[in-house]
Scaffold this motif. Structure first.
Motif, PDB file in Angstrom:
ATOM      1  N   ARG A  92      29.047  47.610  38.625  1.00 33.86           N
ATOM      2  CA  ARG A  92      29.814  46.574  37.935  1.00 33.86           C
ATOM      3  C   ARG A  92      30.092  45.369  38.834  1.00 33.86           C
ATOM      4  NH1 ARG A  92      33.546  49.964  33.560  1.00 33.86           N
ATOM      5  NH2 ARG A  92      31.791  51.292  32.925  1.00 33.86           N
ATOM      6  N   SER A  93      29.136  45.080  39.700  1.00 31.03           N
ATOM      7  CA  SER A  93      29.179  43.851  40.482  1.00 31.03           C
ATOM      8  C   SER A  93      28.237  42.845  39.826  1.00 31.03           C
ATOM      9  CB  SER A  93      28.764  44.104  41.932  1.00 31.03           C
ATOM     10  OG  SER A  93      27.450  44.608  42.003  1.00 31.03           O
ATOM     11  N   ILE A  94      28.637  41.588  39.868  1.00 30.62           N
ATOM     12  CA  ILE A  94      27.899  40.540  39.158  1.00 30.62           C
ATOM     13  C   ILE A  94      26.544  40.297  39.810  1.00 30.62           C
ATOM     14  CG2 ILE A  94      27.892  38.091  38.545  1.00 30.62           C
ATOM     15  CD1 ILE A  94      30.878  38.218  38.217  1.00 30.62           C
ATOM     16  N   ARG A  95      25.525  40.348  38.999  1.00 31.77           N
ATOM     17  CA  ARG A  95      24.167  40.044  39.423  1.00 31.77           C
ATOM     18  C   ARG A  95      23.812  38.594  39.080  1.00 31.77           C
ATOM     19  NH1 ARG A  95      19.556  43.184  36.265  1.00 31.77           N
ATOM     20  NH2 ARG A  95      20.742  44.979  37.064  1.00 31.77           N
ATOM     21  N   VAL A 123      27.846  35.990  42.672  1.00 31.04           N
ATOM     22  CA  VAL A 123      27.053  37.204  42.917  1.00 31.04           C
ATOM     23  C   VAL A 123      27.825  38.135  43.856  1.00 31.04           C
ATOM     24  CG1 VAL A 123      24.899  38.117  43.862  1.00 31.04           C
ATOM     25  CG2 VAL A 123      24.887  35.969  42.563  1.00 31.04           C
ATOM     26  N   GLY A 124      27.977  39.379  43.442  1.00 27.68           N
ATOM     27  CA  GLY A 124      28.687  40.365  44.248  1.00 27.68           C
ATOM     28  C   GLY A 124      30.131  40.575  43.828  1.00 27.68           C
ATOM     29  N   TRP A 125      30.701  39.670  43.044  1.00 29.01           N
ATOM     30  CA  TRP A 125      32.051  39.896  42.536  1.00 29.01           C
ATOM     31  C   TRP A 125      32.041  41.163  41.676  1.00 29.01           C
ATOM     32  CZ3 TRP A 125      34.693  34.733  40.646  1.00 29.01           C
ATOM     33  CH2 TRP A 125      34.779  33.849  41.719  1.00 29.01           C
ATOM     34  N   ARG A 126      33.078  41.943  41.799  1.00 27.77           N
ATOM     35  CA  ARG A 126      33.098  43.233  41.119  1.00 27.77           C
ATOM     36  C   ARG A 126      34.187  43.262  40.057  1.00 27.77           C
ATOM     37  NH1 ARG A 126      32.448  48.042  45.047  1.00 27.77           N
ATOM     38  NH2 ARG A 126      30.407  47.034  45.089  1.00 27.77           N
ATOM     39  N   LEU A 127      33.852  43.821  38.928  1.00 30.03           N
ATOM     40  CA  LEU A 127      34.787  43.914  37.811  1.00 30.03           C
ATOM     41  C   LEU A 127      36.008  44.743  38.218  1.00 30.03           C
ATOM     42  CD1 LEU A 127      34.766  42.935  34.851  1.00 30.03           C
ATOM     43  CD2 LEU A 127      34.004  45.222  34.201  1.00 30.03           C
ATOM     44  N   GLY A 128      37.190  44.176  38.021  1.00 23.02           N
ATOM     45  CA  GLY A 128      38.424  44.884  38.319  1.00 23.02           C
ATOM     46  C   GLY A 128      39.021  44.573  39.673  1.00 23.02           C
ATOM     47  N   ILE A 153      36.597  34.455  36.688  1.00 29.39           N
ATOM     48  CA  ILE A 153      37.739  35.135  37.314  1.00 29.39           C
ATOM     49  C   ILE A 153      38.562  35.863  36.265  1.00 29.39           C
ATOM     50  CG2 ILE A 153      39.925  34.738  38.519  1.00 29.39           C
ATOM     51  CD1 ILE A 153      38.548  32.501  40.064  1.00 29.39           C
ATOM     52  N   GLU A 154      38.765  35.222  35.123  1.00 28.04           N
ATOM     53  CA  GLU A 154      39.520  35.849  34.039  1.00 28.04           C
ATOM     54  C   GLU A 154      38.870  37.154  33.611  1.00 28.04           C
ATOM     55  OE1 GLU A 154      42.710  35.343  30.987  1.00 28.04           O
ATOM     56  OE2 GLU A 154      42.269  34.331  32.861  1.00 28.04           O
ATOM     57  N   CYS A 155      37.549  37.157  33.504  1.00 29.44           N
ATOM     58  CA  CYS A 155      36.829  38.365  33.103  1.00 29.44           C
ATOM     59  C   CYS A 155      36.883  39.439  34.191  1.00 29.44           C
ATOM     60  CB  CYS A 155      35.370  38.027  32.794  1.00 29.44           C
ATOM     61  SG  CYS A 155      35.132  36.936  31.388  1.00 29.44           S
ATOM     62  N   VAL A 156      36.732  39.028  35.424  1.00 32.55           N
ATOM     63  CA  VAL A 156      36.675  39.981  36.542  1.00 32.55           C
ATOM     64  C   VAL A 156      38.017  40.663  36.759  1.00 32.55           C
ATOM     65  CG1 VAL A 156      36.474  40.126  39.049  1.00 32.55           C
ATOM     66  CG2 VAL A 156      34.745  38.897  37.738  1.00 32.55           C
ATOM     67  N   MET A 157      39.105  39.926  36.664  1.00 36.10           N
ATOM     68  CA  MET A 157      40.415  40.469  37.022  1.00 36.10           C
ATOM     69  C   MET A 157      41.084  41.260  35.910  1.00 36.10           C
ATOM     70  SD  MET A 157      42.237  37.623  39.399  1.00 36.10           S
ATOM     71  CE  MET A 157      41.745  37.436  41.102  1.00 36.10           C
ATOM     72  N   ALA A 158      40.689  41.034  34.674  1.00 34.90           N
ATOM     73  CA  ALA A 158      41.324  41.744  33.571  1.00 34.90           C
ATOM     74  C   ALA A 158      40.702  43.119  33.406  1.00 34.90           C
ATOM     75  CB  ALA A 158      41.176  40.935  32.286  1.00 34.90           C
TER      76      ALA A 158
END
Length: 595
Positions: A92-95, A123-128, A153-158
């Protein structure tokens, strides 16, 4: 056909342009289906309703997908939201991040799309993940790029169990992180607060540090604690950037500084920085009566303020900027109370009142003096168009002067292709603007029923001004004769007519496709509303007046887009015949309703 075209474009704007309300199934959109690789199937993920996975025929997962809609639809760039698709690996890391569609300006969007360095940052940011995330914007497209970053950021942090704004025991801290503003990243400094409040006696300020000889309470959330010289707490200073930065004025959002007492009273407020245009920002800063409407009021009262009921309709000459500032004050007060429910008012009371205000009561009508006078003039124009007095020079001058005073100086309610385009997209704002709605309805009804172009002939300030400066006799000067020859040229006349129709086409296309074009600049009317501001509208304004000095009402008869629309719907002896223009409109109607 015009009615069908407007309804069709409004329908298209809702289907294609609107990001969609919360809970809508964005995965059913055709644009997503086109991105799924051939041979793969898109299906739901059991542990997170926001995710989809692409799998091959043998059940092997190819990638995880997440759409930014609807949870990030509230994030606005330069002129609208952008819907994104996040493609992720199994961990669940952004590709990759892709743009699905956008209502932002095409010119700014292209700059962002062409910046590979901008997209590599995700790239590499992870969900949550919960740590602070920073992003560099794209030069020349700052608002658009930062809005896209905030959506990611809104999608990743929620988290799926928290929704799009957080929940559970970490809700307050998660909200503060999610609201970290990329558009306004600069934190408050001690020097900034001290220079602003200019105390009568020495004070010490803390934003997480010990200042001066007195110790202060350390704050980790960006707020500033204000103390008197005797080390007695006297209030808080906070900035609105992290709380709300998606309220757009004429061109962009604004950030404010707000000072409140410990009892929750707004002591002072200041416009700190803005993406909006000058001189609108300067006008707003200088209008003291505007800021007094908010000072010395409970923050809980400001959080539920009804701008229409209190007739907070902005600063003259900077309406869009100042109204956006008023909304920022209101929404920032609401967000502050939610984040700091124990200081000083319970957040539940604010949320409850806000819900009652928005769901339990219809929107109030705006019966301000400007709207009422506009409606009166519009209704009076029906009588005036049939009156024998309109042939009297003095009576006509009095009528024209009254029209200019009401439509320019009092209300600023002028018909234009920018208005037609905006109302076609979002629907007429008849409650907020009943005066100009009355003007619009009467103008079109009178043109189509009675053959009288009431607005162009008797109400339009620019048409009136051209009548006032029309020459009493042909110019004998060499320059005047040269201008007259140019205006009589078939090439010039045909070119200006084509530009007028091109402006109309642009206004209708802009309903469903964002264009890097300010429609208000294609006509001279923006100059009347802004008065002192200079833009391309001012060029059209002055050039049309120069032409009017040589050939009366030349702009109105040849180039005015609004006038062309009014003339098209006006009944005439040729109304029963079919023209090339009728066929063009018919084709536009068919295309609009068939897509």
């Amino acid at each position: 056909m015009i009615g069908l075209l407007v309804l069709g474009l409004h329908r298209q704007a809702k289907v294609d342009g609107a990001m969609g309300p919360a809970g809508s199934d964005v995965w059913s959109l055709k644009m997503i289906a086109k991105l799924v690789p051939v041979g793969l199937t898109l299906r739901s993920v059991s542990d997170d309703p926001r995710l989809r996975e692409t799998v091959s025929a043998d059940g092997r997962r190819h990638a995880l997908w997440m759409c930014s809609s609807p949870q990030a639809d509230h994030i606005i760039g330069y002129s609208g939201p952008t819907r994104l698709l996040l493609v992720m690996d199994d961990d669940r890391s952004i590709r990759e991040v892709k743009i699905l569609n956008s209502f932002d300006t095409a010119e700014h969007l292209r700059k962002v799309e062409d910046s590979l360095a901008f997209w590599r940052q995700f790239v590499g940011w992870r969900l949550g993940q919960r740590e602070m995330l920073t992003v560099d914007g794209v030069s020349g497209a700052t608002l658009t790029s930062l809005a896209i970053a905030e959506s990611v950021i809104e999608c990743v942090m929620a988290s799926p169990d928290l929704g799009d704004r957080g929940g559970g025991q970490d809700e307050a801290s998660l909200n503060r992180i999610a609201r970290r503003s990329l558009k306004f990243p600069k934190e408050i400094t001690n020097e900034e607060v001290l220079s602003w409040i200019k105390p009568a006696h020495p004070i010490a300020v803390s934003n997480g540090k010990f200042v001066g000889p007195e110790s202060t309470q350390v704050q980790s959330d960006g707020r500033v604690r204000v103390f008197t010289g005797e080390n007695i707490p006297s209030g808080w200073v906070f900035r609105t950037g992290p709380l709300t930065d998606d309220i757009i004025g004429y061109q962009g959002p604004s950030e404010l500084l707000m000072k409140i007492s410990d009892s929750g009273v707004l002591l002072d407020v200041m416009l700190r920085t803005s993406f909006d245009n000058e001189p609108y920002v300067r006008y707003t800063k200088q209008e003291r009566s505007f800021w007094k409407r908010f000072k010395n009021r409970e923050l809980s009262e400001i959080a539920t303020i009804d701008l229409e009921k209190e007739q907070i309709d902005g600063v003259s000459g900077a309406t869009m900027t100042s109204v956006a500032v008023a909304k920022t004050i209101r929404d920032a007060a609401k967000a502050y109370l939610v984040d700091h429910a124990d200081k000083p008012v319970e957040a539940s009371s604010v949320i409850g009142e806000d819900a009652r205000r928005n769901t339990g009561r219809s929107v109030r009508w705006n019966f301000s003096s400007g709207e009422l006078l506009t409606a009166v003039v519009a209704l009076a124009s029906v009588y005036w168009s049939f009156s024998r007095y309109r042939g009297n020079r003095r009576a006509r001058f009095v009528w024209q002067l009254m029209s200019v005073l009401v439509l320019v100086l009092v209300s600023g309610n002028l018909l234009s292709i920018a208005l037609f385009s905006g109302w076609t997209r979002g629907g007429p704002s008849y409650r907020l603007a009943p005066g100009i709605t009355t003007l619009l309805v009467i103008s079109f009804l009178m043109a189509s029923i009675t053959k009288r172009n009431v607005y162009c002939d008797h109400l339009c300030p620019h048409g009136i001004l051209q009548q006032w400066i029309r020459p009493s006799r042909p110019s004998k000067s060499r320059l005047g004769q040269m201008i007259l020859v140019i205006l009589h040229s078939n090439v010039v006349t045909a070119s200006l007519q084509a530009l007028g129709y091109a402006a109309i086409a642009s206004a209708f296309i802009a309903v469903v496709i964002p264009l890097p074009l300010n429609l208000a600049w294609l006509e001279p009317f923006d100059t009347y509303v802004l008065l002192t501001a200079f833009s391309f509208s001012s060029v059209v304004f002055f050039m049309s007046l120069i032409a009017a000095r040589s050939k009366p009402l030349y702009y109105c008869r040849v180039a005015c887009p609004t006038g062309k629309i009014m003339d098209y719907v006006r009944r005439s002896r040729h109304s029963g015949s079919i023209s090339i223009l009728d066929l063009v409109v018919l084709v536009a109607v068919v295309i609009t309703w068939s897509t």
